[in-house]
Design an enzyme around this catalytic site. Structure first.
Site, PDB file in Angstrom:
ATOM      1  N   ASN A  77       0.880  -1.175   0.000  1.00  0.00           N
ATOM      2  CA  ASN A  77       0.000   0.000   0.000  1.00  0.00           C
ATOM      3  C   ASN A  77       0.915   1.221   0.000  1.00  0.00           C
ATOM      4  OD1 ASN A  77      -1.804   2.044   0.539  1.00  0.00           O
ATOM      5  ND2 ASN A  77      -2.253   1.385   2.641  1.00  0.00           N
ATOM      6  N   TRP A  78       1.014   1.855  -1.162  1.00  0.00           N
ATOM      7  CA  TRP A  78       1.953   2.986  -1.268  1.00  0.00           C
ATOM      8  C   TRP A  78       1.439   4.231  -0.558  1.00  0.00           C
ATOM      9  CZ3 TRP A  78       3.959   3.161  -7.078  1.00  0.00           C
ATOM     10  CH2 TRP A  78       4.678   1.993  -7.344  1.00  0.00           C
ATOM     11  N   LYS A  79       0.162   4.258  -0.241  1.00  0.00           N
ATOM     12  CA  LYS A  79      -0.468   5.438   0.383  1.00  0.00           C
ATOM     13  C   LYS A  79      -0.232   6.685  -0.487  1.00  0.00           C
ATOM     14  CE  LYS A  79       0.095   3.248   4.838  1.00  0.00           C
ATOM     15  NZ  LYS A  79      -0.012   3.379   6.275  1.00  0.00           N
ATOM     16  N   HIS A 124      -9.529   0.852   4.662  1.00  0.00           N
ATOM     17  CA  HIS A 124      -8.283   1.066   5.409  1.00  0.00           C
ATOM     18  C   HIS A 124      -8.568   1.993   6.596  1.00  0.00           C
ATOM     19  CE1 HIS A 124      -4.227   2.294   6.421  1.00  0.00           C
ATOM     20  NE2 HIS A 124      -3.816   1.215   5.781  1.00  0.00           N
ATOM     21  N   GLU A 158      -5.596  -5.419  10.324  1.00  0.00           N
ATOM     22  CA  GLU A 158      -4.581  -4.408  10.587  1.00  0.00           C
ATOM     23  C   GLU A 158      -4.877  -3.731  11.920  1.00  0.00           C
ATOM     24  OE1 GLU A 158      -2.557  -3.045   6.761  1.00  0.00           O
ATOM     25  OE2 GLU A 158      -4.322  -1.813   7.001  1.00  0.00           O
ATOM     26  N   SER A 164       3.294  -2.509  10.460  1.00  0.00           N
ATOM     27  CA  SER A 164       4.741  -2.530  10.702  1.00  0.00           C
ATOM     28  C   SER A 164       5.379  -3.881  10.384  1.00  0.00           C
ATOM     29  CB  SER A 164       5.054  -2.086  12.134  1.00  0.00           C
ATOM     30  OG  SER A 164       4.622  -0.756  12.336  1.00  0.00           O
ATOM     31  N   GLU A 206      -7.015   4.397   7.782  1.00  0.00           N
ATOM     32  CA  GLU A 206      -6.795   5.828   7.517  1.00  0.00           C
ATOM     33  C   GLU A 206      -8.001   6.423   6.796  1.00  0.00           C
ATOM     34  OE1 GLU A 206      -2.988   5.379   5.595  1.00  0.00           O
ATOM     35  OE2 GLU A 206      -2.114   4.763   7.507  1.00  0.00           O
ATOM     36  N   GLY A 250       2.265   1.856  10.857  1.00  0.00           N
ATOM     37  CA  GLY A 250       3.213   2.955  10.758  1.00  0.00           C
ATOM     38  C   GLY A 250       3.844   3.350  12.081  1.00  0.00           C
ATOM     39  N   GLY A 270       2.710  -1.292   4.322  1.00  0.00           N
ATOM     40  CA  GLY A 270       2.739   0.141   4.042  1.00  0.00           C
ATOM     41  C   GLY A 270       4.164   0.613   3.784  1.00  0.00           C
ATOM     42  N   GLY A 271       4.789   1.157   4.820  1.00  0.00           N
ATOM     43  CA  GLY A 271       6.116   1.770   4.671  1.00  0.00           C
ATOM     44  C   GLY A 271       7.128   0.903   3.936  1.00  0.00           C
TER      45      GLY A 271
HETATM   46  C1  PEP Z   1      -0.880  -0.113   6.095  1.00  0.00           C
HETATM   47  O1  PEP Z   1      -1.049   1.083   6.074  1.00  0.00           O
HETATM   48  O2  PEP Z   1      -1.694  -0.860   5.522  1.00  0.00           O
HETATM   49  C2  PEP Z   1       0.282  -0.629   6.816  1.00  0.00           C
HETATM   50  C3  PEP Z   1       0.278  -1.883   7.172  1.00  0.00           C
HETATM   51  O3  PEP Z   1       1.285   0.266   7.084  1.00  0.00           O
HETATM   52  P1  PEP Z   1       2.727  -0.051   7.736  1.00  0.00           P
HETATM   53  O4  PEP Z   1       3.230  -1.319   7.102  1.00  0.00           O
HETATM   54  O5  PEP Z   1       3.557   1.136   7.379  1.00  0.00           O
HETATM   55  O6  PEP Z   1       2.501  -0.206   9.193  1.00  0.00           O
END
Ligand code: PEP
Length: 252
Positions: free
Chosen positions: A9-11, A96, A167, A213, A98, A173, A234-235
Site C-alpha cells: 500500500n503505497w499510500k 483502510h 490491521e 509494521s 486511515e 506505521g 505500508g512503509g
Molecule cells: C498499512 O497502512 O496498511 C500498513 C500496514 O502500514 P505499515 O506497514 O507502514 O505499518
C-alpha cells in the site's frame, strides 16, 4: 486452497515518475527471482494506468487504495470502481483505517464500495482492525466482528472474492508489530466468523493478510502462522529491498 499474498500500500507517496521507477525496479527483481506468493502493489489513482502495463501480470497484480461509493456522475474529485478497473488494475483496498478515520468512511459507504468493486470485477482487500484503546480494553474481537459483519450481506460467491486484511491500527506505521501469537489468535477468530457465516470451505479459502509494521525481520514469523496468509505492507512497500525481503519470507 487460499492464496498467500503480499500486497503493498503505497499510500500518498511517490510522484508519478518515482512510482513508475519503483514499479519497474520491483518488476525486474521479481521476474528475475520469482515469488512464492501472489504480489500486489496498490498505488495512488494517478499511477495505475502507467504502472499496470509495465509490470508482468503473471508476477505482480495492481490495485487502487480506494474507490468511490457511487457508480458515476457529479461527484467532483472521486474515482469510480469502473475507472480503476479500466486502468487494468485488479484489486482495490477498501476500509483502510486511515480512510475510516480521516475521511469518515462508514459501514454504509464501505458496503457500497465493496459492491461496486465486485460489480466491476475488482477484488477488494477489505481492512479491519482495532485501535489501541480497544485492544487495551480487550475489545478487539468485538470490533473486528462488527467490521466484518458489514460485508456479510454478500453472497458466498461474492464474499469468496474478498481478501481480508487484519490491521491493528496501533501497529500501522508505528513500528509496533502484533506478536505472531496475537496475529494468529485474531486471524483464527476472523476465520471462525467467516466459517460461521459462510461455512468451512469459504473460510478455508479466504486469504487473511496481516498489516502493521510488517518488515523483512518479522515477516517470516508472522507468515508462519496457519491463519496468516501474507501481509498488507505500508512503509516497507516503498523500498524494493524491504518489500522483496517480505515477499521472500514465503521462500524456504
Ligand atoms: C498499512 O497502512 O496498511 C500498513 C500496514 O502500514 P505499515 O506497514 O507502514 O505499518
Amino acid at each position: 486452497m487460499r492464496k498467500n499474498i503480499v500486497a503493498g500500500n503505497w499510500k500518498m507517496n511517490k510522484t508519478l515518475q518515482e512510482g513508475i521507477a519503483l514499479a519497474k525496479e520491483l518488476n525486474e527483481a521479481l521476474v528475475a527471482d520469482k515469488p512464492n506468493c501472489d504480489v500486489v502493489i496498490c498505488t495512488p489513482f494517478i499511477h495505475l494506468a502507467s504502472v499496470s502495463p509495465i509490470v508482468d501480470a503473471s508476477v505482480i497484480g495492481v490495485g487502487a487504495e480506494n474507490c468511490a461509493d457511487k457508480a458515476s456522475g457529479a461527484y467532483t474529485g472521486e474515482v469510480s470502481a469502473a475507472m480503476v478497473a479500466s486502468t487494468g488494475a485488479q484489486y482495490v483496498i477498501l476500509g483502510h483505517s486511515e480512510r475510516r478515520e480521516y475521511y469518515g468512511e462508514t459501514v454504509e459507504t464501505l458496503k457500497a464500495k465493496v459492491e461496486l468493486a465486485l460489480e466491476n470485477k475488482l477484488l477488494p482487500i477489505f481492512c479491519i482492525g482495532e485501535v489501541l484503546a480497544e485492544r487495551e480494553a480487550n475489545k478487539q474481537n468485538e470490533v473486528v466482528a462488527a467490521q466484518l459483519a458489514s460485508v456479510f450481506d454478500l453472497s458466498a460467491e461474492d464474499f469468496g472474492k474478498i481478501v481480508l486484511a487484519y490491521e491493528p491500527v496501533w501497529a500501522i506505521g508505528t513500528g509496533k508489530t502484533a506478536t505472531a501469537e496475537q496475529a494468529q489468535e485474531i486471524h483464527a477468530y476472523i476465520r471462525s466468523l467467516v466459517a460461521d457465516k459462510y461455512g468451512k470451505e469459504v473460510a478455508d479459502n479466504t486469504s487473511i493478510l496481516y498489516g502493521g509494521s510488517c518488515k523483512p525481520s518479522n515477516a517470516k514469523e508472522l507468515f508462519a502462522n496457519p491463519d496468516v496468509d501474507g501481509g498488507l505492507i505500508g512503509g516497507a512497500a516503498l523500498s524494493v529491498a524491504d518489500f522483496k525481503g517480505i515477499i521472500d519470507a514465503f521462500k524456504a
